[in-house]
Design a protein around this motif. Structure first.
Motif, PDB file in Angstrom:
ATOM      1  N   ILE A 348     -35.722  11.465  26.605  1.00 40.03           N
ATOM      2  CA  ILE A 348     -34.661  12.083  25.916  1.00 40.03           C
ATOM      3  C   ILE A 348     -33.415  11.578  26.403  1.00 40.03           C
ATOM      4  O   ILE A 348     -32.347  11.140  25.586  1.00 40.03           O
ATOM      5  N   ALA A 351     -33.090   8.228  24.676  1.00 41.03           N
ATOM      6  CA  ALA A 351     -32.835   8.484  23.362  1.00 41.03           C
ATOM      7  C   ALA A 351     -31.549   8.588  23.172  1.00 41.03           C
ATOM      8  O   ALA A 351     -30.801   8.009  22.226  1.00 41.03           O
ATOM      9  N   ARG A 352     -30.872   9.374  24.196  1.00 43.94           N
ATOM     10  CA  ARG A 352     -29.134   9.413  23.714  1.00 43.94           C
ATOM     11  C   ARG A 352     -28.535   8.088  23.860  1.00 43.94           C
ATOM     12  O   ARG A 352     -27.732   7.714  23.068  1.00 43.94           O
ATOM     13  N   THR A 355     -29.164   6.218  20.684  1.00 45.70           N
ATOM     14  CA  THR A 355     -28.482   6.697  19.341  1.00 45.70           C
ATOM     15  C   THR A 355     -26.965   6.468  19.654  1.00 45.70           C
ATOM     16  O   THR A 355     -26.220   6.085  18.652  1.00 45.70           O
ATOM     17  N   ARG A 356     -26.357   6.510  20.801  1.00 42.55           N
ATOM     18  CA  ARG A 356     -25.024   6.046  21.004  1.00 42.55           C
ATOM     19  C   ARG A 356     -24.712   4.491  20.652  1.00 42.55           C
ATOM     20  O   ARG A 356     -23.795   4.041  19.966  1.00 42.55           O
ATOM     21  N   LEU A 363     -20.797   2.017  13.358  1.00 42.55           N
ATOM     22  CA  LEU A 363     -19.260   1.874  12.994  1.00 42.55           C
ATOM     23  C   LEU A 363     -18.601   0.470  13.228  1.00 42.55           C
ATOM     24  O   LEU A 363     -17.461   0.373  12.596  1.00 42.55           O
TER      25      LEU A 363
ATOM     26  N   ILE B  75     -19.005  15.672  28.585  1.00 42.85           N
ATOM     27  CA  ILE B  75     -19.535  14.883  27.972  1.00 42.85           C
ATOM     28  C   ILE B  75     -18.529  14.349  26.803  1.00 42.85           C
ATOM     29  O   ILE B  75     -17.932  12.991  26.476  1.00 42.85           O
ATOM     30  N   ASP B  79     -16.743  10.281  26.344  1.00 45.64           N
ATOM     31  CA  ASP B  79     -16.895   9.437  25.529  1.00 45.64           C
ATOM     32  C   ASP B  79     -15.983   9.273  24.195  1.00 45.64           C
ATOM     33  O   ASP B  79     -15.817  10.558  23.629  1.00 45.64           O
ATOM     34  N   GLU B  80     -15.404   8.036  23.832  1.00 43.43           N
ATOM     35  CA  GLU B  80     -14.370   8.239  22.946  1.00 43.43           C
ATOM     36  C   GLU B  80     -14.956   8.304  21.574  1.00 43.43           C
ATOM     37  O   GLU B  80     -13.986   8.965  20.568  1.00 43.43           O
ATOM     38  N   LEU B  81     -15.970   8.191  21.570  1.00 46.13           N
ATOM     39  CA  LEU B  81     -16.808   8.628  20.109  1.00 46.13           C
ATOM     40  C   LEU B  81     -16.174  10.089  19.544  1.00 46.13           C
ATOM     41  O   LEU B  81     -15.945  10.419  18.381  1.00 46.13           O
ATOM     42  N   TYR B  82     -16.475  11.120  20.363  1.00 47.83           N
ATOM     43  CA  TYR B  82     -16.203  12.517  19.872  1.00 47.83           C
ATOM     44  C   TYR B  82     -14.595  12.814  19.811  1.00 47.83           C
ATOM     45  O   TYR B  82     -14.362  13.432  18.740  1.00 47.83           O
ATOM     46  N   GLN B 263     -25.944  14.798  14.266  1.00 46.52           N
ATOM     47  CA  GLN B 263     -26.587  13.516  15.402  1.00 46.52           C
ATOM     48  C   GLN B 263     -26.924  14.151  16.652  1.00 46.52           C
ATOM     49  O   GLN B 263     -28.141  14.041  17.072  1.00 46.52           O
ATOM     50  N   GLU B 264     -26.075  14.697  17.291  1.00 44.57           N
ATOM     51  CA  GLU B 264     -26.346  15.511  18.623  1.00 44.57           C
ATOM     52  C   GLU B 264     -27.402  16.411  18.326  1.00 44.57           C
ATOM     53  O   GLU B 264     -28.412  16.692  19.056  1.00 44.57           O
ATOM     54  N   PHE B 265     -27.294  17.131  17.340  1.00 45.34           N
ATOM     55  CA  PHE B 265     -28.488  18.309  17.098  1.00 45.34           C
ATOM     56  C   PHE B 265     -29.768  17.645  16.963  1.00 45.34           C
ATOM     57  O   PHE B 265     -30.689  18.010  17.179  1.00 45.34           O
ATOM     58  N   ASN B 268     -30.470  13.498  18.788  1.00 48.04           N
ATOM     59  CA  ASN B 268     -30.520  13.450  20.210  1.00 48.04           C
ATOM     60  C   ASN B 268     -31.182  14.861  20.799  1.00 48.04           C
ATOM     61  O   ASN B 268     -31.410  14.922  22.023  1.00 48.04           O
ATOM     62  N   ASP B 270     -30.099  17.223  21.494  1.00 41.62           N
ATOM     63  CA  ASP B 270     -29.321  18.089  22.456  1.00 41.62           C
ATOM     64  C   ASP B 270     -28.462  19.370  21.891  1.00 41.62           C
ATOM     65  O   ASP B 270     -27.376  18.938  21.356  1.00 41.62           O
ATOM     66  N   TRP B 271     -29.272  20.332  21.850  1.00 39.65           N
ATOM     67  CA  TRP B 271     -28.404  21.621  21.159  1.00 39.65           C
ATOM     68  C   TRP B 271     -27.387  21.846  21.928  1.00 39.65           C
ATOM     69  O   TRP B 271     -26.360  22.246  21.290  1.00 39.65           O
ATOM     70  N   VAL B 273     -25.083  20.106  23.684  1.00 38.96           N
ATOM     71  CA  VAL B 273     -23.728  19.270  23.413  1.00 38.96           C
ATOM     72  C   VAL B 273     -23.395  19.375  21.761  1.00 38.96           C
ATOM     73  O   VAL B 273     -22.197  19.769  21.784  1.00 38.96           O
TER      74      VAL B 273
END
Lengths: 365, 304
Positions: A348, A351-352, A355-356, A363, B75, B79-82, B263-265, B268, B270-271, B273
């Motif tokens: 996991i 995987a993160r 994904t990033r 983008l 997190i 990360d500048e993404l969010y 995407q996070e859900f 990833n 990752d519930w 986040v």
């Protein structure tokens, strides 16, 4: 406004009662991919067993997984891909199969069974249903128009060489929107191991995508089927069977648009969709009956004939339409088969990271 | 006996309490409770299990332990993404609200000035598209905006352009889709407000020599203020969290919080986040909601 509210109310009540009405004993709830079964498979099963089937569909592994991990999905049969299955088994989502209830197990192709044992040790939890590769779906007329008669349609150079991609931009390129499927593809093309967790390898793969990023119209895992079929795209990285479906749709629409599929000579990713029973399934007996039914050569061959994916049933191959059986894209010959690699199952945390990286690619920055 | 009766009566809620109670219970059950659950998940740790996150409290050997994992929020800051996704969503929401207002105000104004019978018909026409599922309408836009679509076909046929315009899968398509989908929510409150305006004010202004534009700007627009605010909130707030329209019409560079949350859900798994993202989004939206509430309260005061 009043009638709008009333409509909404009526619709939501229909939903509630629809679900309650299904709660009887001789029932089986199946959750499969969309367009992934023959039109009369379910009806035949119902006629033979008297079990009524509730058949729902999903269009991504992620959707299925979210339901399974939330618990109490309510389904008795689900069909995840092998790379997802591996994690779900570890999370305790599935119950072991009772093979004494699956006499048709013997029909399965043993080579393929060994391949999927990497995701499901000892083939204890799942049966391979269909499998396919991730290759290039393309419109031969448009590609030749853009790149000339000797366009490298049998190589990833077609997309990964920026000069080729730039020429194909105007007629449309699409990529699958999946970090776990697309990044290994670039790693493989660059000669790195597909399951590499080396940040340098990943950076190189990302760089490769970045160079051709301006030429990509969109990243999506199912939209390309209709866009290939109606000529909106000229090259799509896609699943073998989906491209076969696009080809069939283009032919139905009059054959003005041509669609072909190729497994590039450098090799391609492969995936297996697996039939499994969730641990909290309510109709375990019926689920085994259904799996055994699916393992019948005549049933499986009919499904392949309808959906265009190759199955894992050795006994079914002679019954598959000649056009599909002899299509090297669907039933690749032995030397091509050897170039395929399995989509790796990454932890996991990694995987993160993938994904990033993939988000950065999408983008373009 | 009398005493017992009285106690019983005090236990049975009065009509007034019942009427207030129903929406109150509704909000607790379907807004507050889910929000608490999401907040709880945002403080857990992702795990490979069912459900895919850890418990935040444990009770063993008469020790109750509460474990709050703050790293999910960390997190979001790291990360500048969010941050750029939040800003992207706010930008899309702001400009589409503005566009809805610019298109919706003249529409609502014209409808409020039409005669009584046609007003109902016109409002019905505004609302009718919302009776069809949003998904189907967005798909229809895909057919209109694509390279081989109706719009490009028409423009090429008239000879205005020789190459198809690339609209689908760009931010332009997202704006078109969002403005189209949310326009009725702008027009409805504006119409409801404009139709109540007192015509005699405008007559008085023109008697005193005010030009038509001056009266519109100095009388109609200030009076419509609450309608404008209500319409803008009804558009702005849901657009910030919009997922379907950017997913179907937008291109890969369309960065909005709804997609990042997905995407996070889903990608990833990752519930926690994803939940943290949702909580922060709600906190951001509280600002305009408070603003809206205040202006509503003011209007009530003005009426009383």
């Amino acid at each position: 406004m009043k009638s709008f509210g009333r409509t909404l109310l009526a619709v939501s009540f229909l939903g509630v009662f629809g679900t309650i009405a299904q709660a009887n004993d001789k029932v089986l709830r199946v959750y499969n991919w969309s367009d992934y079964i023959a039109p009369d498979t379910v009806r035949k099963f119902e006629d033979e067993t008297g079990i009524s089937v509730v058949y729902d569909v999903f269009d991504s592994n992620e959707t299925l997984e979210a339901r399974l991990l939330a618990g109490k999905s309510g389904y008795d049969i689900v069909v995840p891909s092998n790379s997802f299955l591996a994690k779900q088994i570890k999370a305790g989502v599935y119950q072991p199969l009772d093979k004494s209830k699956l006499p048709n197990w013997k029909n399965l192709n043993t080579t393929l069974l060994n391949n999927v044992a990497a995701s499901d040790p000892g083939n204890a939890h799942a049966v391979p249903y269909m499998w396919g590769s991730i290759g290039i779906g393309f419109n031969p007329d448009k590609v030749r128009q853009a790149l000339g008669a000797d366009a490298p349609v049998n190589s990833w150079d077609l997309l990964f060489k920026p000069e080729n991609a730039a020429k194909l931009k105007s007629c449309g390129i699409s990529f699958l929107d999946s970090a776990t499927e697309m990044l290994p593809l670039a790693l493989h093309y660059l000669g790195y191991p597909v399951n590499s967790q080396d940040p340098q390898h990943l950076a190189k793969a990302q760089e490769l995508f970045m160079k051709i990023r301006p030429s990509v119209a969109y990243f999506h895992s199912s939209k390309y089927i209709s866009d290939l079929a109606n000529g909106n795209l000229c090259v799509a990285v896609g699943y073998s069977g989906d491209v076969v479906q696009a080809k069939a749709r283009a032919e139905e629409a009059g054959g003005m648009v041509k669609v072909e599929y190729s497994i590039p000579k450098e090799g391609a990713g492969s995936f297996y969709d697996m039939v499994a029973i969730p641990h909290d399934a309510e109709h375990v007996e019926a689920a085994h009956q259904f799996i055994n039914f699916l393992l019948r050569p005549d049933i499986m061959a009919e499904i392949t004939n309808n959906v265009g994916y190759s199955n894992a049933n050795a006994a079914a191959t002679p019954l598959v339409d000649e056009a599909i059986r002899n299509d090297p894209g669907s039933y690749p010959p032995e030397p091509v088969l050897a170039t395929l690699y399995a989509i790796p199952d990454q932890p996991i945390s990694f995987a993160r990271v993938m994904t990033r990286d993939w988000t950065r690619v999408k983008l373009g920055k | 006996m009398k005493k017992l009766n009285r106690t019983l009566q005090s236990l049975i809620p009065s009509g007034r309490q019942l009427v207030i109670g129903v929406p109150f219970i509704w909000l607790c059950l379907f807004f507050l409770l889910p929000f608490f659950i999401v907040t709880k998940i945002s403080f857990t740790e992702a795990a490979l299990a069912i459900p895919p996150y850890s418990e935040i409290y444990t009770y063993a050997e008469q020790k109750f332990q509460l474990l709050l994992n703050l790293s999910n929020y960390a997190i979001l800051g790291d990360d500048e993404l969010y941050i750029s996704a939040y800003l992207g969503s706010l930008k899309v929401a702001f400009f589409s609200t503005l566009a809805c207002l610019l298109v919706g105000f003249p529409m609502a104004y014209a409808i409020s000035k039409a005669n009584k019978e046609s007003q109902n018909v016109l409002m019905l026409l505004i609302m009718m598209p919302t009776w069809t599922a949003i998904l189907i309408r967005v798909y229809a836009w895909m057919g209109i905006l694509s390279n081989n679509g109706l719009l490009n076909g028409f423009l090429m046929w008239t000879g205005v352009i020789s190459q198809p315009l690339e609209i689908l899968n760009t931010n332009v398509a997202v704006y078109i889709g969002v403005v189209y989908a949310y326009l009725p929510f702008m027009v409805m409150p504006l119409y409801a407000n404009l139709v109540k305006h007192d015509e005699s004010l405008l007559e008085a202004a023109s008697d005193l020599g005010s030009s038509k534009f001056n009266s519109f700007w100095k009388i109609t627009v200030p009076l419509a203020r609450n309608g404008i605010i209500a319409g803008c909130m009804l558009v702005f707030i849901p657009v910030v969290g919009e997922f379907v329209i950017p997913e179907l019409l937008g291109g890969p560079e369309t960065l909005m919080i709804g997609r990042v949350l997905w995407q996070e859900f889903f990608n990833n798994r990752d519930w926690p986040v994803a939940s943290a993202l949702a909580v922060v989004m709600l906190l951001i939206l509280i600002v305009p909601i408070l603003f809206f509430n205040r202006s509503q309260a003011k209007e009530m005061e003005g009426r009383a």
